[in-house]
Every structure is written in C-alpha cells, then in structure tokens.
Design a protein around this motif. Structure first.
Motif, PDB file in Angstrom:
ATOM      1  N   LEU A  38      17.016  -2.551  37.295  1.00  0.00           N
ATOM      2  CA  LEU A  38      16.555  -3.848  37.141  1.00  0.00           C
ATOM      3  C   LEU A  38      15.018  -3.784  36.588  1.00  0.00           C
ATOM      4  O   LEU A  38      14.324  -2.937  37.020  1.00  0.00           O
ATOM      5  CB  LEU A  38      16.169  -4.239  39.110  1.00  0.00           C
ATOM      6  CG  LEU A  38      15.251  -5.553  38.839  1.00  0.00           C
ATOM      7  CD1 LEU A  38      16.061  -6.873  38.408  1.00  0.00           C
ATOM      8  CD2 LEU A  38      15.111  -5.835  40.523  1.00  0.00           C
ATOM      9  N   VAL A  39      14.895  -4.329  35.587  1.00  0.00           N
ATOM     10  CA  VAL A  39      13.695  -4.488  35.150  1.00  0.00           C
ATOM     11  C   VAL A  39      12.832  -5.712  35.201  1.00  0.00           C
ATOM     12  O   VAL A  39      13.263  -6.947  34.930  1.00  0.00           O
ATOM     13  CB  VAL A  39      13.777  -4.296  33.192  1.00  0.00           C
ATOM     14  CG1 VAL A  39      12.481  -4.322  32.569  1.00  0.00           C
ATOM     15  CG2 VAL A  39      14.535  -3.243  32.786  1.00  0.00           C
ATOM     16  N   SER A  40      11.520  -5.715  35.984  1.00  0.00           N
ATOM     17  CA  SER A  40      10.933  -6.760  36.084  1.00  0.00           C
ATOM     18  C   SER A  40       9.464  -6.892  35.357  1.00  0.00           C
ATOM     19  O   SER A  40       8.681  -6.126  35.528  1.00  0.00           O
ATOM     20  CB  SER A  40      10.556  -7.028  37.636  1.00  0.00           C
ATOM     21  OG  SER A  40       9.810  -7.986  37.979  1.00  0.00           O
ATOM     22  N   ILE A  41       9.472  -7.665  34.302  1.00  0.00           N
ATOM     23  CA  ILE A  41       8.435  -7.882  33.413  1.00  0.00           C
ATOM     24  C   ILE A  41       7.406  -8.696  33.859  1.00  0.00           C
ATOM     25  O   ILE A  41       6.342  -8.787  33.044  1.00  0.00           O
ATOM     26  CB  ILE A  41       8.833  -8.243  32.048  1.00  0.00           C
ATOM     27  CG1 ILE A  41       9.573  -9.544  31.898  1.00  0.00           C
ATOM     28  CG2 ILE A  41       9.893  -6.934  31.751  1.00  0.00           C
ATOM     29  CD1 ILE A  41      10.122  -9.932  30.486  1.00  0.00           C
ATOM     30  N   GLY A  42       7.230  -9.451  34.979  1.00  0.00           N
ATOM     31  CA  GLY A  42       6.185 -10.187  35.546  1.00  0.00           C
ATOM     32  C   GLY A  42       6.503 -11.606  34.950  1.00  0.00           C
ATOM     33  O   GLY A  42       7.343 -11.931  34.331  1.00  0.00           O
ATOM     34  N   ARG A  43       5.532 -12.502  35.353  1.00  0.00           N
ATOM     35  CA  ARG A  43       5.403 -13.799  35.177  1.00  0.00           C
ATOM     36  C   ARG A  43       4.126 -14.323  34.552  1.00  0.00           C
ATOM     37  O   ARG A  43       3.122 -13.881  34.704  1.00  0.00           O
ATOM     38  CB  ARG A  43       5.910 -14.679  36.317  1.00  0.00           C
ATOM     39  CG  ARG A  43       7.445 -14.427  36.566  1.00  0.00           C
ATOM     40  CD  ARG A  43       7.337 -14.984  38.118  1.00  0.00           C
ATOM     41  NE  ARG A  43       6.744 -14.091  38.960  1.00  0.00           N
ATOM     42  CZ  ARG A  43       6.957 -14.174  40.281  1.00  0.00           C
ATOM     43  NH1 ARG A  43       7.417 -15.129  40.882  1.00  0.00           N
ATOM     44  NH2 ARG A  43       6.333 -13.136  41.128  1.00  0.00           N
ATOM     45  N   GLU A  44       3.994 -15.409  33.788  1.00  0.00           N
ATOM     46  CA  GLU A  44       2.783 -15.921  33.368  1.00  0.00           C
ATOM     47  C   GLU A  44       2.444 -17.272  34.126  1.00  0.00           C
ATOM     48  O   GLU A  44       3.302 -18.022  34.421  1.00  0.00           O
ATOM     49  CB  GLU A  44       2.828 -16.200  31.912  1.00  0.00           C
ATOM     50  CG  GLU A  44       2.873 -14.950  30.952  1.00  0.00           C
ATOM     51  CD  GLU A  44       2.917 -15.028  29.485  1.00  0.00           C
ATOM     52  OE1 GLU A  44       2.878 -16.171  29.219  1.00  0.00           O
ATOM     53  OE2 GLU A  44       2.809 -14.183  28.761  1.00  0.00           O
ATOM     54  N   LYS A  45       1.182 -17.535  34.417  1.00  0.00           N
ATOM     55  CA  LYS A  45       0.880 -19.054  34.922  1.00  0.00           C
ATOM     56  C   LYS A  45       0.747 -19.890  33.596  1.00  0.00           C
ATOM     57  O   LYS A  45       0.438 -19.794  32.680  1.00  0.00           O
ATOM     58  CB  LYS A  45      -0.724 -18.733  35.082  1.00  0.00           C
ATOM     59  CG  LYS A  45      -0.893 -17.560  36.273  1.00  0.00           C
ATOM     60  CD  LYS A  45      -2.414 -17.475  36.668  1.00  0.00           C
ATOM     61  CE  LYS A  45      -2.667 -16.215  37.557  1.00  0.00           C
ATOM     62  NZ  LYS A  45      -2.422 -15.131  36.534  1.00  0.00           N
ATOM     63  N   GLU A  46       1.499 -21.121  34.348  1.00  0.00           N
ATOM     64  CA  GLU A  46       1.638 -22.220  33.223  1.00  0.00           C
ATOM     65  C   GLU A  46       0.591 -23.508  33.448  1.00  0.00           C
ATOM     66  O   GLU A  46       0.709 -24.202  34.343  1.00  0.00           O
ATOM     67  CB  GLU A  46       3.112 -22.893  33.438  1.00  0.00           C
ATOM     68  CG  GLU A  46       4.010 -21.896  32.806  1.00  0.00           C
ATOM     69  CD  GLU A  46       4.035 -21.894  31.232  1.00  0.00           C
ATOM     70  OE1 GLU A  46       3.467 -22.784  30.717  1.00  0.00           O
ATOM     71  OE2 GLU A  46       4.708 -20.790  30.838  1.00  0.00           O
TER      72      GLU A  46
END
Length: 219
Positions: free
Chosen positions: A5-13
């Motif tokens: 499982l690769v979790s690369i994060g999220r960005e704020k919109e």
C-alpha cells in the motif's frame, strides 16, 4: 509480500474558489480560522475539513461541519442551537484493510513518555463467541485497552480484526467522558456480539477476565 500500500498524501483544494476576493486569509492552501468557532478572518465565513490544516479525516470534517453550522446560526440568532468549541481530545482512526484496524487515544509508549503507568487488557477474537459464530477468518485479531493504573481511567485502545472501526467507537465515547475501566465492566453488553470484546478486554486489564487466562499487564 503480495501487495504494497503506497499512500502519497493529499493536497488542500482552496485555490481559485474566490477566497482572496472575499478577504479570507490563507497560507499555502490552509485557511486561517479561529480555533474557538472555526470562523475565518472574515466574519460569517467558516472553514472545515482538510483546508483548516488539522487532521485530514472525513469524520473530523463531519464533526467540524456540525460545529460551523451551529456557530453560524448562533451568530445570526433566533435558532435553537448553541455555540460550540471544537474539541479534538478524542479522534478515532481506522485503516479499512482486511483485517480492519482501529485505534483511539494513547499507545503504551506515548503513555509511558507522559509518565502514566498503565494497565493493559488484551482479549483475542478467538475467545469470543460471536467471532466463532462468524467463522475461522473472523477469529483472527485482538483488542487491547489501556487504563491509568492509579485512576483506572481509560487512556487508549487498539483493535485489529473484524469490525475494529465499530468496536473502537465505544472506547472513544469512554475517553471523551473520562470513563474508567470499571464503568465498562459494570455495563451489560449484549451476548453474543463483537462489542462484548470491549468488556472482556476491560476485565482483562484488572485481572478479572473469565474467558481467557492472564493477569493485568503493568508497564
């Protein structure tokens, strides 16, 4: 290993949605808001969820949405609501894998680092009647509950197994209201259910588990 499982994060919109035109202050995508009521730098505009720079969890955003709406209506007046201050003391987290993983509150190491001597109660799924009814696959896993050795107040819990995200919710409620291990052990739990594991683990923490061998674990 079959999968990774690769979790690369999220960005704020938060860009290009008109915040600048309204005068709402942001910093690298994070909307600055008041920690007391989630109101932004512009009166009457509130922010919730990932863009506030807090925990990026859906259930945290839902919680903040309720607070923001209540506070907005309170500021207007005439509605049967009250002003609410966000409280992030208890935030359960879950990994929706198979088996399910859920946790809330402190881990043993964190408690130890904070000078809290803990009792730990562990109860395995395989000793639970409901899990046996559900089949061999559901017998894998366990629940651990941590409590302050001096006050017996619940300080954290971790669960790996079927419906761990559901099981952890009861302990989150206990943490929110400063309940003790005894508050759980003295509450009748329906049989047979997976939620029985909560009272079983609580009993194990104080050496009263009757469905498994073992004594309370001191740290």
């Amino acid at each position: 290993t079959d999968f990774c499982l690769v979790s690369i994060g999220r960005e704020k919109e938060s860009k290009n949605i008109g915040l600048e035109e309204q005068g709402v202050i942001t910093n690298r995508g994070t909307i600055k808001c008041n920690s007391d009521d989630l109101e932004t730098s512009v009166k009457g505009i509130y922010a919730i969820g990932d863009v506030t720079g807090g925990l990026m969890l859906a259930h945290v955003a839902y919680y903040e949405a309720d607070i923001a709406v209540a506070n907005a209506l309170t500021s207007i007046g005439g509605f049967p609501v009250r002003k609410i201050k966000p409280n992030y003391k208890v935030v359960p987290s879950t990994i929706f894998t198979s088996p399910n993983i859920g946790s809330v509150g402190m881990r043993r190491k964190v408690a130890k680092d904070r000078g809290i001597d803990v009792l730990m109660g562990l109860f395995p799924y395989k000793a639970l009647g409901k899990a046996k009814c559900m089949g061999e696959i559901e017998e894998k896993g366990f629940l651990t509950i941590l409590a302050d050795k001096d006050t017996f107040e619940i300080v954290g819990a971790s669960c790996i197994g079927a419906e761990a995200s559901e099981i952890i919710a009861e302990i989150a409620l206990g943490l929110q209201h400063n309940l003790t291990i005894h508050d759980i052990t003295e509450t009748i739990h329906t049989h047979p259910t997976l939620s029985e594991m909560v009272v079983e683990a609580a009993n194990a923490a104080v050496g009263k588990a009757i469905h498994k061998k073992g004594r309370p674990i001191h740290n």
